[in-house]
Scaffold this motif. Structure first.
Motif, PDB file in Angstrom:
ATOM      1  N   ILE A 189      -0.281  26.495  16.269  1.00  0.00           N
ATOM      2  CA  ILE A 189       0.219  27.783  15.777  1.00  0.00           C
ATOM      3  C   ILE A 189       1.657  27.654  15.273  1.00  0.00           C
ATOM      4  CG2 ILE A 189      -1.288  29.038  17.356  1.00  0.00           C
ATOM      5  CD1 ILE A 189       1.218  29.702  19.009  1.00  0.00           C
ATOM      6  N   HIS A 190       2.261  26.471  15.473  1.00  0.00           N
ATOM      7  CA  HIS A 190       3.625  26.232  15.032  1.00  0.00           C
ATOM      8  C   HIS A 190       3.621  25.328  13.798  1.00  0.00           C
ATOM      9  CE1 HIS A 190       5.085  28.137  18.657  1.00  0.00           C
ATOM     10  NE2 HIS A 190       4.330  27.345  19.384  1.00  0.00           N
ATOM     11  N   THR A 191       4.715  25.356  13.062  1.00  0.00           N
ATOM     12  CA  THR A 191       4.803  24.574  11.827  1.00  0.00           C
ATOM     13  C   THR A 191       5.143  23.109  12.085  1.00  0.00           C
ATOM     14  OG1 THR A 191       7.134  25.202  11.587  1.00  0.00           O
ATOM     15  CG2 THR A 191       5.493  26.584  10.479  1.00  0.00           C
ATOM     16  N   HIS A 192       5.328  22.737  13.329  1.00  0.00           N
ATOM     17  CA  HIS A 192       5.676  21.363  13.667  1.00  0.00           C
ATOM     18  C   HIS A 192       4.414  20.540  13.909  1.00  0.00           C
ATOM     19  CE1 HIS A 192       9.977  22.490  14.516  1.00  0.00           C
ATOM     20  NE2 HIS A 192       9.390  23.663  14.672  1.00  0.00           N
ATOM     21  N   ALA A 249       5.777   9.012  12.058  1.00  0.00           N
ATOM     22  CA  ALA A 249       6.840   9.915  11.589  1.00  0.00           C
ATOM     23  C   ALA A 249       6.241  11.199  11.016  1.00  0.00           C
ATOM     24  CB  ALA A 249       7.702   9.220  10.548  1.00  0.00           C
ATOM     25  N   LEU A 250       5.150  11.086  10.281  1.00  0.00           N
ATOM     26  CA  LEU A 250       4.478  12.273   9.739  1.00  0.00           C
ATOM     27  C   LEU A 250       3.956  13.165  10.853  1.00  0.00           C
ATOM     28  CD1 LEU A 250       2.545  10.624   6.780  1.00  0.00           C
ATOM     29  CD2 LEU A 250       4.167  12.518   6.545  1.00  0.00           C
ATOM     30  N   LEU A 251       3.532  12.568  11.942  1.00  0.00           N
ATOM     31  CA  LEU A 251       3.054  13.343  13.092  1.00  0.00           C
ATOM     32  C   LEU A 251       4.197  13.921  13.915  1.00  0.00           C
ATOM     33  CD1 LEU A 251       0.119  11.075  14.344  1.00  0.00           C
ATOM     34  CD2 LEU A 251      -0.078  13.371  13.346  1.00  0.00           C
ATOM     35  N   THR A 252       5.437  13.539  13.541  1.00  0.00           N
ATOM     36  CA  THR A 252       6.628  14.043  14.237  1.00  0.00           C
ATOM     37  C   THR A 252       7.321  15.139  13.448  1.00  0.00           C
ATOM     38  OG1 THR A 252       6.941  11.846  15.205  1.00  0.00           O
ATOM     39  CG2 THR A 252       8.802  13.356  15.296  1.00  0.00           C
ATOM     40  N   HIS A 253       7.423  14.959  12.125  1.00  0.00           N
ATOM     41  CA  HIS A 253       8.066  15.969  11.276  1.00  0.00           C
ATOM     42  C   HIS A 253       7.507  15.819   9.863  1.00  0.00           C
ATOM     43  CE1 HIS A 253      11.076  18.565   9.475  1.00  0.00           C
ATOM     44  NE2 HIS A 253      11.580  18.816  10.674  1.00  0.00           N
ATOM     45  N   TYR A 254       7.107  16.939   9.273  1.00  0.00           N
ATOM     46  CA  TYR A 254       6.461  16.882   7.966  1.00  0.00           C
ATOM     47  C   TYR A 254       7.416  16.535   6.828  1.00  0.00           C
ATOM     48  CZ  TYR A 254       2.212  18.810  10.032  1.00  0.00           C
ATOM     49  OH  TYR A 254       1.073  18.985  10.786  1.00  0.00           O
ATOM     50  N   ALA A 255       8.721  16.594   7.066  1.00  0.00           N
ATOM     51  CA  ALA A 255       9.672  16.162   6.038  1.00  0.00           C
ATOM     52  C   ALA A 255       9.508  14.683   5.721  1.00  0.00           C
ATOM     53  CB  ALA A 255      11.100  16.443   6.485  1.00  0.00           C
ATOM     54  N   THR A 256       8.811  13.952   6.578  1.00  0.00           N
ATOM     55  CA  THR A 256       8.533  12.542   6.310  1.00  0.00           C
ATOM     56  C   THR A 256       7.790  12.368   4.989  1.00  0.00           C
ATOM     57  OG1 THR A 256       8.355  12.197   8.696  1.00  0.00           O
ATOM     58  CG2 THR A 256       7.523  10.446   7.300  1.00  0.00           C
ATOM     59  N   ALA A 257       7.078  13.398   4.551  1.00  0.00           N
ATOM     60  CA  ALA A 257       6.346  13.302   3.284  1.00  0.00           C
ATOM     61  C   ALA A 257       7.284  12.948   2.130  1.00  0.00           C
ATOM     62  CB  ALA A 257       5.628  14.620   2.989  1.00  0.00           C
ATOM     63  N   TRP A 258       8.516  13.451   2.167  1.00  0.00           N
ATOM     64  CA  TRP A 258       9.463  13.149   1.092  1.00  0.00           C
ATOM     65  C   TRP A 258       9.935  11.699   1.192  1.00  0.00           C
ATOM     66  CZ3 TRP A 258       7.511  16.977  -0.806  1.00  0.00           C
ATOM     67  CH2 TRP A 258       7.520  18.258  -0.243  1.00  0.00           C
ATOM     68  N   ILE A 259      10.009  11.165   2.400  1.00  0.00           N
ATOM     69  CA  ILE A 259      10.358   9.753   2.574  1.00  0.00           C
ATOM     70  C   ILE A 259       9.220   8.866   2.085  1.00  0.00           C
ATOM     71  CG2 ILE A 259      10.917   7.985   4.293  1.00  0.00           C
ATOM     72  CD1 ILE A 259      12.215  10.202   5.968  1.00  0.00           C
ATOM     73  N   VAL A 260       7.985   9.259   2.382  1.00  0.00           N
ATOM     74  CA  VAL A 260       6.826   8.518   1.893  1.00  0.00           C
ATOM     75  C   VAL A 260       6.829   8.479   0.368  1.00  0.00           C
ATOM     76  CG1 VAL A 260       4.298   8.534   1.740  1.00  0.00           C
ATOM     77  CG2 VAL A 260       5.416   8.993   3.934  1.00  0.00           C
ATOM     78  N   LEU A 261       7.146   9.602  -0.248  1.00  0.00           N
ATOM     79  CA  LEU A 261       7.194   9.665  -1.711  1.00  0.00           C
ATOM     80  C   LEU A 261       8.298   8.762  -2.263  1.00  0.00           C
ATOM     81  CD1 LEU A 261       6.222  10.928  -4.346  1.00  0.00           C
ATOM     82  CD2 LEU A 261       7.769  12.861  -3.928  1.00  0.00           C
ATOM     83  N   THR A 262       9.453   8.782  -1.623  1.00  0.00           N
ATOM     84  CA  THR A 262      10.563   7.933  -2.055  1.00  0.00           C
ATOM     85  C   THR A 262      10.196   6.452  -1.992  1.00  0.00           C
ATOM     86  OG1 THR A 262      12.214   9.553  -1.331  1.00  0.00           O
ATOM     87  CG2 THR A 262      12.942   7.275  -1.548  1.00  0.00           C
ATOM     88  N   LEU A 263       9.644   6.036  -0.859  1.00  0.00           N
ATOM     89  CA  LEU A 263       9.278   4.632  -0.707  1.00  0.00           C
ATOM     90  C   LEU A 263       8.147   4.251  -1.661  1.00  0.00           C
ATOM     91  CD1 LEU A 263       9.407   4.223   3.177  1.00  0.00           C
ATOM     92  CD2 LEU A 263      11.135   3.614   1.485  1.00  0.00           C
ATOM     93  N   GLY A 264       7.253   5.184  -1.948  1.00  0.00           N
ATOM     94  CA  GLY A 264       6.172   4.912  -2.881  1.00  0.00           C
ATOM     95  C   GLY A 264       6.687   4.677  -4.289  1.00  0.00           C
ATOM     96  N   ILE A 265       7.636   5.504  -4.722  1.00  0.00           N
ATOM     97  CA  ILE A 265       8.210   5.326  -6.061  1.00  0.00           C
ATOM     98  C   ILE A 265       8.986   4.011  -6.138  1.00  0.00           C
ATOM     99  CG2 ILE A 265       9.883   6.269  -7.702  1.00  0.00           C
ATOM    100  CD1 ILE A 265       9.078   9.061  -6.749  1.00  0.00           C
TER     101      ILE A 265
END
Length: 585
Positions: A72-75, A183-199
């Motif tokens: 029920i939380h955004t985390h 990290a994704l299971l800890t904080h969803y902001a990790t998605a932006w790090i995944v995108l950075t490393l992918g590029i």
């Protein structure tokens, strides 16, 4: 040929990235030097509303219950699971916050190892110094939150990522994949790090060749990461997109734009937010740090060209330092994710410390000691002016003792009745309810009952607690939502009830401002400690044509009568209740 006549090229070069015993000792001493800052905050503040939310989920009786309650939380759920098992150690403030300190130590060490590989062992100490003494990092390292867990997994992923770039081993890709998933299971902001490393990985793949064995393994890794991200989005994140929860989260950091809603207005707002973010991290030297960030990115790119002779390698390094900032700005302009003086932006910290380390390397590589001494003076002076003074010389009323006094006064004891009789209706916001549940030492988990129109009801220690649709009172107008309120509580809407909220030293929680958002009301009694407010109020139906800002009929809170005065007016039992010590308006 005599030894003195040997050419310089015959002397083997020293690898400045290889760790020495002295470098390891300095790094460990620096990490240890940061621990007193964290220890000083473990019991400085009471458990705030986000921390109390973590606690409520973590105290669920089983792992499955904790996992389900976290939805029920955004985390993401991983931090809740870790705290679920940690609560077996204890539930005092300093104990529940201790995992953040421990993960912070691990994160700092992994940060140093990564920076030493990318720059060198001396410049890495500068980056480690910034991570250790940045005030936002100190703060989250002493809270029951998930940020130091995030840093640990992200720095682990970056260490594996750099190892893959150098050696192209499949096991490094597996290590990076595991760390990023955690990290994704800890904080969803990790998605932006995944995108950075992918590029960044795309440039490496272009340099090595699309059909190279290492490139094919990297493509498989990216597909697995993308699949995991999509699964997290569909199974959890999507439920919050466009919701009231999202609106409440982003009201302050994204939607409250003084420059207007147009593209130019959002661009100006983003530039201002970037300035505020650098001030948030670096305090008084934010301008120097911002310049060093961009200079460091350029120097790291030049270093990579000198090392590998490849322009694409330089682009890859520049992407790793500057792309996160550019991405954060774009997300802010598009109203997707905030950039600014908020913990939501701390996912940028690994890339900030990398850029600063890159800038420091150019100074440390210069002959002589003057540059090194100057850099040391800047670092120590910054640590004294910003984190030291903020941590050890700042006073606050948000202490655990104050919250325990408020909870004890509300609950009462065998010898002295509490301010609020059991069974009475308490109206509050969700932030207050989170904290109140922890300090009332409520042993049972109550996920609340949906009353409709965004209201929820909780039963805590015999009290009936109705929570308004917004997280904070200052975000909500009960006057404008009067019809929904009366539908939910019925006749009790115009009967005496308790209004309880904790101000958290936020100016918007001033009683006079809150009063403007209430219907016409009579304050029968009041009490509290510091910013913790307790009122006995009786509402009247508001005139339909009046708005919350024009609510001149509501009497300013608090009134002249204390909780003890209410005793004389209402019940015989309450006649024995004394005016609370420390109550103030």
């Amino acid at each position: 040929m005599d030894e003195a006549a040997q050419p310089v090229s015959a002397v083997p070069a020293v690898d400045s990235r290889k760790l020495t015993g002295k470098a390891i000792a300095l790094a460990l001493l620096m990490i240890l030097a940061g621990l007193p800052f964290r220890a000083a905050l473990l019991e400085r503040f009471y458990l705030d509303f986000d921390e109390s939310m973590y606690f409520q989920v973590a105290q669920e009786p089983t792992l499955a219950d904790a996992w389900e309650a976290s939805r029920i939380h955004t985390h993401p759920p991983l931090a809740f699971v870790i705290y679920h098992y940690w609560l077996r150690v204890g539930d005092a403030e300093w104990i529940v916050r201790l995992p953040s300190v421990l993960f912070g130590i691990t994160a700092a060490w992994l940060c140093y190892l990564w920076l030493a590989r990318v720059t060198d062992r001396r410049a890495a100490l500068v980056g480690l110094f910034v991570l250790t003494f940045a005030m936002p990092v100190i703060h989250v390292s002493a809270q029951m939150r998930s940020y130091t867990m995030l840093f640990t997994f992200v720095f682990g992923a970056l260490l594996f990522h750099d190892s893959y770039l150098q050696r192209e081993r499949w096991r490094d890709l597996i290590g990076e994949l595991i760390c990023l998933c955690l990290a994704l299971l800890t904080h969803y902001a990790t998605a932006w790090i995944v995108l950075t490393l992918g590029i960044g990985g795309l440039f490496h793949a272009q340099r090595r060749g699309v059909l190279a064995k290492g490139t094919r393994a990297w493509v498989v890794q990216q597909v697995l990461l993308a699949t995991f991200c999509v699964w997290l989005y569909l199974s959890h994140v999507r439920g919050f997109v466009g919701s009231e929860t999202q609106s409440a989260l982003w009201d302050e950091w994204l939607y409250d734009n003084p420059f207007g809603d147009g593209f130019v207005g959002r661009l100006n707002f983003t530039l201002l937010s970037a300035v505020k973010f650098f001030r948030f991290v670096y305090g008084p030297i934010w301008m120097l740090a911002a310049v060093a960030t961009f200079i460091g990115a350029g120097l790291l790119a030049k270093q990579e060209v000198d090392r590998s002779g490849s322009g694409l390698a330089a682009v890859d390094r520049t992407v790793l330092t500057l792309l996160p900032l550019v991405l954060a700005a774009v997300l802010n302009v598009l109203l997707i994710y905030p950039l600014g003086p908020t913990r939501h932006s701390l996912w940028l910290m690994p890339f900030l410390v990398l850029a600063v380390a890159g800038a420091a390397k150019s100074l440390l590589d210069r002959p002589g000691r003057s540059m090194r001494i100057g850099l040391a003076i800047v670092c120590v002076g910054w640590a004294w002016i910003y984190p030291f003074r903020t941590t050890f010389q700042t006073t606050t009323t948000l202490t655990p003792q104050l919250m325990r006094e408020t909870a004890a006064s509300i609950r009462g004891s065998d010898k002295k009745p509490g301010w609020i009789p059991k069974g009475d209706l308490i109206l509050t916001d969700d932030s207050t309810r989170n904290v109140l549940a922890y300090y009332l030492r409520h042993p049972k988990v109550d996920r609340g009952r949906d009353l409709g129109h965004g209201f929820r009801e909780f039963r805590i220690e015999g009290y009936r607690i109705v929570v308004i649709p917004k997280f904070h009172f200052f975000q909500y107008s009960l006057r404008e939502d009067w019809e929904h309120f009366t539908n939910v509580v019925g006749e009790q809407a115009t009967q005496p009830l308790w209004l309880v909220y904790f101000g958290f030293e936020v100016e918007d929680n001033d009683p006079k401002l809150i009063a403007r958002r209430l219907p016409p009301s009579t304050v029968l009694a009041r009490g509290g400690h510091g910013d913790n407010r307790v009122f006995r109020v009786q509402f009247s139906a508001p005139p339909q044509a009046t708005t919350a800002e024009d609510n001149t009929e509501s009497k300013p809170l608090p009134a002249d009568r204390s909780v003890g005065d209410r005793a004389k007016e209402e019940t015989t039992q309450a006649e024995k209740t004394e005016s609370p010590a420390g109550a103030r308006s």
